[in-house]
Design an enzyme around this catalytic site. Sequence first.
Site, short mmCIF file in Angstrom:
data_model
loop_
_atom_site.label_atom_id
_atom_site.label_comp_id
_atom_site.label_asym_id
_atom_site.label_seq_id
_atom_site.Cartn_x
_atom_site.Cartn_y
_atom_site.Cartn_z
N ALA A 7 0.86 -1.18 0.00
CA ALA A 7 0.00 0.00 0.00
C ALA A 7 0.90 1.23 0.00
O ALA A 7 2.04 1.17 0.47
CB ALA A 7 -0.89 -0.01 1.23
N GLY A 14 0.60 -5.04 0.97
CA GLY A 14 -0.62 -5.12 0.17
C GLY A 14 -0.38 -5.73 -1.21
O GLY A 14 -1.30 -6.29 -1.80
N GLU A 25 -0.59 -9.35 -0.60
CA GLU A 25 -1.99 -9.66 -0.31
C GLU A 25 -2.83 -9.63 -1.59
O GLU A 25 -3.71 -10.47 -1.79
CB GLU A 25 -2.54 -8.67 0.72
N GLU A 38 4.83 -5.15 7.05
CA GLU A 38 4.08 -4.10 7.76
C GLU A 38 4.55 -3.91 9.20
O GLU A 38 4.42 -2.84 9.77
CB GLU A 38 2.57 -4.41 7.75
N1 CO8 Z 1 4.56 3.29 -0.60
C1 CO8 Z 1 4.93 4.45 -1.13
N2 CO8 Z 1 6.03 4.63 -1.85
C2 CO8 Z 1 6.82 3.54 -2.04
C3 CO8 Z 1 6.51 2.29 -1.51
C4 CO8 Z 1 5.31 2.18 -0.75
N3 CO8 Z 1 4.89 1.00 -0.23
N4 CO8 Z 1 7.48 1.42 -1.83
C5 CO8 Z 1 8.37 2.11 -2.57
N5 CO8 Z 1 7.99 3.39 -2.70
C6 CO8 Z 1 8.67 4.48 -3.40
C7 CO8 Z 1 9.85 4.98 -2.60
O1 CO8 Z 1 9.44 5.91 -1.63
C8 CO8 Z 1 10.68 5.60 -3.71
O2 CO8 Z 1 10.12 6.85 -4.03
P1 CO8 Z 1 11.09 8.16 -4.14
O3 CO8 Z 1 12.00 7.81 -5.30
O4 CO8 Z 1 10.13 9.26 -4.44
O5 CO8 Z 1 11.81 8.26 -2.86
C9 CO8 Z 1 10.42 4.68 -4.89
O6 CO8 Z 1 9.21 3.98 -4.61
C10 CO8 Z 1 11.51 3.65 -5.10
O7 CO8 Z 1 11.69 2.95 -3.88
P2 CO8 Z 1 13.11 2.76 -3.17
O8 CO8 Z 1 14.01 3.91 -3.50
O9 CO8 Z 1 12.87 2.51 -1.73
O10 CO8 Z 1 13.62 1.46 -3.93
P3 CO8 Z 1 14.66 0.37 -3.38
O11 CO8 Z 1 14.95 -0.49 -4.55
O12 CO8 Z 1 15.80 1.04 -2.67
O13 CO8 Z 1 13.84 -0.47 -2.26
C11 CO8 Z 1 11.93 -1.66 -1.39
C12 CO8 Z 1 12.75 -1.26 -2.65
C13 CO8 Z 1 12.74 -2.61 -0.51
C14 CO8 Z 1 10.69 -2.40 -1.91
C15 CO8 Z 1 11.53 -0.39 -0.60
O14 CO8 Z 1 10.98 0.55 -1.50
C16 CO8 Z 1 10.53 -0.64 0.48
O15 CO8 Z 1 10.88 -1.16 1.55
N6 CO8 Z 1 9.24 -0.26 0.26
C17 CO8 Z 1 8.20 -0.36 1.24
C18 CO8 Z 1 7.73 -1.80 1.38
C19 CO8 Z 1 6.64 -1.90 2.44
O16 CO8 Z 1 6.85 -1.61 3.62
N7 CO8 Z 1 5.44 -2.34 2.02
C20 CO8 Z 1 4.31 -2.49 2.92
C21 CO8 Z 1 3.48 -1.26 2.92
S1 CO8 Z 1 2.16 -1.31 4.13
C22 CO8 Z 1 0.94 -2.20 3.38
O17 CO8 Z 1 1.08 -2.67 2.28
C23 CO8 Z 1 -0.34 -2.33 4.12
C24 CO8 Z 1 -1.31 -3.19 3.36
C25 CO8 Z 1 -2.67 -2.58 3.31
C26 CO8 Z 1 -3.67 -3.41 2.51
C27 CO8 Z 1 -3.50 -3.37 1.02
C28 CO8 Z 1 -4.58 -4.18 0.33
C29 CO8 Z 1 -4.27 -4.68 -1.08
#
Ligand code: CO8
Length: 257
Positions: free
Chosen positions: A65, A108, A111, A131
């Site tokens: 998400a 998400g 999921e 999460e």
């Molecule tokens: N939300 C918002 N932005 C994101 C997300 C995210 N989940 N993941 C990546 N991005 C963005 C980053 O902020 C970045 O943006 P910017 O260039 O503007 O800073 C861009 O995407 C590229 O990401 P990274 O620079 O971080 O890329 P890396 O290759 O260094 O890292 C990762 C990749 C490991 C995937 C890292 O981006 C990461 O850890 N992302 C978050 C993963 C996460 O915590 N996901 C869980 C989110 S909570 C959730 O999903 C709740 C579920 C709710 C229900 C959904 C129902 C379907």
Amino acid sequence: MAYENILVDQKGAVGIITLNRPNALNALNGALIEELNDALDRFEADPEVGAMVLTGSQKAFAAGADIKEMQPKHYMDVYFEDFISRWERISRCRKPVVAAVAGYALGGGCELAMMCDIILAADTAKFGQPEINLGTFPGSGGTQRLTRAVGKAKAMDMILTARMMDAAEAERVGLVSRVFPADELLDEAVKTAEKIAEKSLPAVMMAKESVNRAFETTLAEGVRFERRLFHSTFALEDQKEGMAAFAEKREPQFKDR
Ligand code: CO8
């Protein structure tokens, strides 16, 4: 509806939806989900479409998400808007959906893949429910569907530690059905969906409904439910055609719509 966060395509009887927020690793926000739901509604309503494929990019199926969209929300916001309830539309699709997962399928994103019927993975795929790192935990079926798919030990391990599972492990534990080299994934997913779409659509839909019933009920009730639907296939032209084609040693031509 004009789409800005997804791409939609159709190959014969297969509807293809590609998540497309490259700058955010396909993070799922409200706008993307509304577009996805609209595309699913259209493919569901189109009698030409027999199955769907949901995919993302080579780097990410979806990295979860959109954390930036969720960050300002408080309890009353998420409670009153029933946050996430609209994200589960895909789990109510009656036609089969094949998820083609390359790169990250996190939170998400994982999921969403698990709400599909079959997950095919690229050898680059990484599944996770991170999460817990955000001070929350999976809220769209992760604790339920992952546990049913891979069992308590692996689900607890992933959900409590945020550890990612690679494609080989995901196949070994039954989260994904098959793994392909990344550049072959989409073709293989479309081929799989085409194969499904060649079958009798009502039989496919009933089979899907019956398998899903296994997660909702007892064995005796599930078998009873299956039997009722199985009997009803004998009212289909497709069942007559399928059995006649076998007897006549020819390919069946399924037409029920
Ligand atoms: N939300 C918002 N932005 C994101 C997300 C995210 N989940 N993941 C990546 N991005 C963005 C980053 O902020 C970045 O943006 P910017 O260039 O503007 O800073 C861009 O995407 C590229 O990401 P990274 O620079 O971080 O890329 P890396 O290759 O260094 O890292 C990762 C990749 C490991 C995937 C890292 O981006 C990461 O850890 N992302 C978050 C993963 C996460 O915590 N996901 C869980 C989110 S909570 C959730 O999903 C709740 C579920 C709710 C229900 C959904 C129902 C379907």
